[in-house]
Design a protein around this motif. Structure first.
Motif, mmCIF file in Angstrom:
data_model
loop_
_atom_site.group_PDB
_atom_site.id
_atom_site.type_symbol
_atom_site.label_atom_id
_atom_site.label_comp_id
_atom_site.label_asym_id
_atom_site.label_seq_id
_atom_site.Cartn_x
_atom_site.Cartn_y
_atom_site.Cartn_z
ATOM 1 N N ALA A 20 -4.816 14.764 -2.229
ATOM 2 C CA ALA A 20 -6.021 14.544 -3.034
ATOM 3 C C ALA A 20 -7.150 14.071 -2.129
ATOM 4 N N ARG A 21 -8.306 13.866 -2.728
ATOM 5 C CA ARG A 21 -9.464 13.545 -1.901
ATOM 6 C C ARG A 21 -9.683 12.044 -1.752
ATOM 7 N N TRP A 22 -8.580 11.290 -1.707
ATOM 8 C CA TRP A 22 -8.668 9.876 -1.354
ATOM 9 C C TRP A 22 -8.666 9.781 0.160
ATOM 10 N N ARG A 23 -9.480 8.865 0.702
ATOM 11 C CA ARG A 23 -9.455 8.639 2.142
ATOM 12 C C ARG A 23 -8.991 7.211 2.398
ATOM 13 N N VAL A 24 -8.309 7.000 3.512
ATOM 14 C CA VAL A 24 -7.864 5.647 3.850
ATOM 15 C C VAL A 24 -8.062 5.401 5.337
ATOM 16 N N GLU A 25 -8.510 4.178 5.635
ATOM 17 C CA GLU A 25 -8.596 3.716 7.017
ATOM 18 C C GLU A 25 -7.818 2.411 7.093
ATOM 19 N N GLN A 26 -7.300 2.101 8.286
ATOM 20 C CA GLN A 26 -6.551 0.863 8.437
ATOM 21 C C GLN A 26 -7.051 0.070 9.630
ATOM 22 N N ASP A 27 -7.163 -1.251 9.440
ATOM 23 C CA ASP A 27 -7.451 -2.151 10.546
ATOM 24 C C ASP A 27 -6.346 -3.197 10.577
ATOM 25 N N HIS A 28 -5.294 -2.933 11.344
ATOM 26 C CA HIS A 28 -4.175 -3.864 11.512
ATOM 27 C C HIS A 28 -3.696 -4.441 10.180
ATOM 28 N N GLY A 29 -3.275 -3.587 9.274
ATOM 29 C CA GLY A 29 -2.685 -4.046 8.022
ATOM 30 C C GLY A 29 -3.665 -4.178 6.871
ATOM 31 N N VAL A 30 -4.967 -4.094 7.161
ATOM 32 C CA VAL A 30 -5.974 -4.105 6.093
ATOM 33 C C VAL A 30 -6.338 -2.645 5.798
ATOM 34 N N PHE A 31 -6.091 -2.227 4.540
ATOM 35 C CA PHE A 31 -6.287 -0.823 4.176
ATOM 36 C C PHE A 31 -7.564 -0.687 3.359
ATOM 37 N N ARG A 32 -8.416 0.231 3.785
ATOM 38 C CA ARG A 32 -9.677 0.467 3.097
ATOM 39 C C ARG A 32 -9.618 1.875 2.514
ATOM 40 N N TRP A 33 -9.543 1.933 1.180
ATOM 41 C CA TRP A 33 -9.429 3.213 0.481
ATOM 42 C C TRP A 33 -10.795 3.626 -0.061
ATOM 43 N N THR A 34 -11.061 4.921 -0.019
ATOM 44 C CA THR A 34 -12.270 5.462 -0.634
ATOM 45 C C THR A 34 -11.840 6.489 -1.674
ATOM 46 N N THR A 35 -12.261 6.279 -2.921
ATOM 47 C CA THR A 35 -11.878 7.173 -4.008
ATOM 48 C C THR A 35 -12.620 8.503 -3.864
ATOM 49 N N PRO A 36 -12.157 9.536 -4.574
ATOM 50 C CA PRO A 36 -12.878 10.820 -4.518
ATOM 51 C C PRO A 36 -14.344 10.671 -4.922
#
Ligand SMILES: [Zn+2]
Length: 178
Positions: free
Chosen positions: A125-141
């Protein structure tokens, strides 16, 4: 010529001052280990370890499947699926490369627990995720951001003598609305 420096992940992040190890030389102070690990010249091979166990936390692009010690570390850090609001426990979930291998390394900073459902959602799906050492930043579609931080771990601190164990509070137990 590559020289190997071993440094605790927490020391590299500046959270503590554990001594490092320089291959063929021995122990080096934390600030020296940090300086070497951040040196961009490419002379140094940086080896990150879990300070609690000494286990390797970064296998770079040499292996796809995280070895058991790395897997255990990520599961202990994440505990549940890292999708916003999901509480699926790690033992029912997958370990996902946040940046797909081999573009992203097999390392603690690029692995996260995702339940099967949310693993599929991330992949297809068009969710995006980035990680900074265990902190997850999700971006919805639709472009909204959700940050998911690691749950606080119970500290292995001994109780002072004479004091009973403090009752464990379940983080899911929110106070009643009134
Ligand atoms: Zn999930």
């Amino acid at each position: 010529v590559e020289v190997q420096v071993t440094v605790a992940a927490t020391t590299l992040l500046g959270l503590d001052e554990l001594p490092g190890e320089l291959a063929g030389y021995g122990t080096i102070p934390a600030d020296v280990a940090r300086a070497i690990a951040h040196d961009p010249s490419g002379t140094w091979r940086r080896v990150l370890t879990d300070p609690a166990t000494g286990h390797l936390l970064d296998y770079g692009r040499t292996v796809y499947r995280p070895p058991a010690a790395l897997r255990d570390h990520v599961i202990a850090r994440d505990q549940t699926c890292r999708f916003p609001g999901c509480r699926q426990p790690a033992h029912h979930a997958d370990l996902d490369h946040t940046v797909p291998y081999p573009h992203g390394p097999t390392s603690a900073a690029n692995l996260g627990v995702l339940c099967r459902h949310h693993h599929r959602l991330k992949t297809h799906a068009r969710w995006r995720v980035e990680q900074d050492h265990g902190v997850f930043r999700w971006t919805t579609p639709s472009g909204r951001c959700h940050i998911r931080r690691p749950e606080p771990l119970a500290e292995p601190v001994a109780n002072p003598p004479g004091k009973p164990d403090a009752p464990q509070r379940d983080p899911d137990d929110d106070p009643p609305p009134f």
